[in-house]
Structure formats: structure tokens, C-alpha cells
Design an enzyme around this catalytic site. Structure first.
Site, mmCIF file in Angstrom:
data_model
loop_
_atom_site.group_PDB
_atom_site.id
_atom_site.type_symbol
_atom_site.label_atom_id
_atom_site.label_comp_id
_atom_site.label_asym_id
_atom_site.label_seq_id
_atom_site.Cartn_x
_atom_site.Cartn_y
_atom_site.Cartn_z
ATOM 1 N N SER A 1 22.550 75.242 43.476
ATOM 2 C CA SER A 1 21.378 75.409 43.094
ATOM 3 C C SER A 1 20.472 74.689 44.528
ATOM 4 O O SER A 1 21.006 73.726 45.131
ATOM 5 C CB SER A 1 20.888 74.432 41.847
ATOM 6 N N TYR B 1 22.014 66.263 38.004
ATOM 7 C CA TYR B 1 22.158 67.593 38.366
ATOM 8 C C TYR B 1 22.020 67.824 39.817
ATOM 9 O O TYR B 1 22.928 68.578 40.447
ATOM 10 C CB TYR B 1 21.041 68.400 37.775
#
Length: 289
Positions: free
Chosen positions: A173, A184
Site C-alpha cells: 500500500s 497499517y
């Protein structure tokens, strides 16, 4: 990746790809590109994983679909009507080593192994400034977005080495530089490091290891929710900050589509990318992460 499950924040979104659409080819297809190739795909019941499976099935690949949701079996049944290759499916908790082991064993039973593994599972559970994360929430984020890939790759690698080579494609990501999701971001930074370091180690064994780094992506509402979703005005504000930053960091000032994410993943998984390893390709409208 941010998905359209959060429609209360995003407003009107396209419904995206549902199971009833799988017999219709994607708008871009390279016919026969995966003929004779067995591809294991995690997170394949929905979102980017499903879009990847859709593309590969229509390019004549054999696909083995893995997800924590039982919905993956219905998806696999639908794909049996689409591809001239084999189709199999399994449920597995890839946050555990046992789940990753069982996934590989099931793929060997269904397709007699795999040539390509595409690891899609992961995603933000909560959205808030780091000081508001509880320790248990931090651990949950890391299990969801780092350990799912770490365990999967560890379980997949021996099969590829034993058969003389293959390809691993991880999905990272550009949120490694994003706001309100530090655990994350740290997890996806770990996926990037795993990809780069393992590529060096695996190249002499004829195994390529690559990754894409998606940005915000429009997707249908999820069958299985990642987390509770924003509750209250403050949590909605924190999540909206992610949306705003995601759009602003894209040169196109928009979210990507599932097909726009699947296309580079499928290219990197194909024999066309045979001289590419160790690379993490941002797919975020110019946001480099």
C-alpha cells in the site's frame, strides 16, 4: 487501500464487481496469457483479490481462491463456468501459520501445486491518530496486514523452490506515508521490506518476488467487514482525513478502480515480467507512498 464499504463517507459509489459479473470478461484481457499456469490468490472472495482472479480466469489460468469467508466457495463455483483451467478454493485464517500451511496443502490437493502466488489479504481495521490506538488494536492491525503476508510467503516458498521456480506477488500500500493508520502503514512497510529482501534470497532459486502498492480503490461493499467502521462524529472525521489525503495525493484526484489495480498485479504475475524482481510498484495515480 480504502474500499467503498464506507459509503456513508464516500457518498455515491459505483457498485463494482459482483459474483453475477464473473462470466463477463474484464475490459482489458490478454487471451491465453496464463494458459497452463496455476495461480494461488488470497483474499479472493472480494475486492482486489476477486478482480485479479477474474482477469486470470479469463486469460485461461488455473486459479485457487483463498479467503476467510465461506463466500469464496460460491465465487469458485462461478469461475468453473468461466475458465478452461482448473478452479479450487479454501477457507483459511492467514493470520496464523496453521492457516497458511493449510492453504498450501489444499492448493496442492486441488491443483497439484501452484506456479504463482498472489497475496492480497490485508487492510486497515481502524482509522485514528496513533495515540488513540489501544495495544490490542495495534497487534490486530499487524496480524491482519503483515502476518497474513509473512505467513503466506513462508508457507508458499518451499513449494516454489522444490519445483524449480515461480513467482510471488504481494500487495502492499502507498499508505506507508498515510495519516491515521500508523499500525497499517508499519505493516505494509514490512511487506515492502519482505518483498525486497526475499527477492535477493530467492533469485538464485529461480523465484521472483514483487509487489504492488495500491492507493485508494473503489470497491463494492465487503462481504466480511474488516472492522467496526467509524462510530461517532470524531471517528468519521478521522476517516474523512484519510479519504481527503488519499484523493489529494493522487495526481488524478480520484480513487482507482479494481481493474486498474488488478492489471499491474496480473502483469507482474505473468511471464511477461520475467526479468522483474524485488520491485514494489505504486499504483496510486502518481502517489509514490
Amino acid at each position: 487501500m480504502v474500499e467503498a464499504a464506507d459509503k456513508n463517507i464516500f457518498g455515491s459509489m459505483p457498485t463494482g464487481q459482483g459474483i453475477e459479473d464473473l462470466a463477463t470478461p474484464p475490459s482489458l484481457v490478454t487471451p491465453g496469457r496464463f494458459k497452463g499456469v496455476r495461480v494461488l490468490i488470497t483474499g479472493a472472495a472480494q475486492g482486489i483479490g476477486l478482480a485479479v482472479a477474474h482477469r486470470i480466469a479469463h486469460e485461461s489460468g488455473s486459479i485457487f481462491l483463498v479467503d476467510r469467508s465461506e463466500h469464496v466457495h460460491a465465487v469458485a463455483d462461478k469461475f468453473c463456468e468461466v475458465t478452461c483451467g482448473g478452479v479450487g478454493s479454501a477457507t483459511a485464517d492467514l493470520e496464523t501459520w496453521e492457516g497458511a500451511e493449510s492453504m498450501v496443502a489444499a492448493c496442492h490437493e486441488a491443483l497439484d501445486g501452484f506456479d504463482v502466488a498472489i497475496n492480497v489479504v490485508g487492510g486497515t481495521i481502524w482509522a485514528k491518530p496513533f495515540e488513540h490506538y489501544a495495544p490490542a488494536e495495534i497487534e490486530a492491525e499487524v496480524r491482519r496486514s503483515l502476518f497474513t503476508t509473512l505467513w503466506s510467503v513462508r508457507a508458499q516458498l518451499p513449494s516454489l523452490v522444490d519445483q524449480g521456480g515461480g513467482t510471488i506477488v504481494n500487495v502492499s500500500s502507498v499508505a506507508t506515508r498515510g495519516v491515521n493508520r500508523i499500525p497499517y502503514a508499519a505493516s505494509k512497510g514490512g511487506v515492502n521490506a519482505l518483498t525486497a529482501a526475499l527477492a535477493k534470497e530467492a533469485a538464485p532459486k529461480n523465484v521472483r518476488v514483487v509487489a504492488t502498492a495500491p492507493g485508494g480503490t473503489l470497491a463494492p461493499e465487503r462481504q466480511i467487514k474488516r472492522g467496526p467502521g467509524p462510530e461517532g462524529e470524531q471517528e468519521k472525521k478521522w476517516y474523512q482525513e484519510i479519504v481527503d489525503q488519499t484523493i489529494e495525493s493522487s495526481e488524478f484526484k480520484r480513487y482507482g478502480t479494481l481493474e486498474e489495480q488488478a492489471a499491474p498485479i496480473v502483469f507482474l504475475a505473468s511471464r511477461e515480467a520475467g526479468y522483474i524482481t524485488g520491485s514494489v510498484l505504486p499504483v496510486a495515480g502518481g502517489d509514490q507512498g
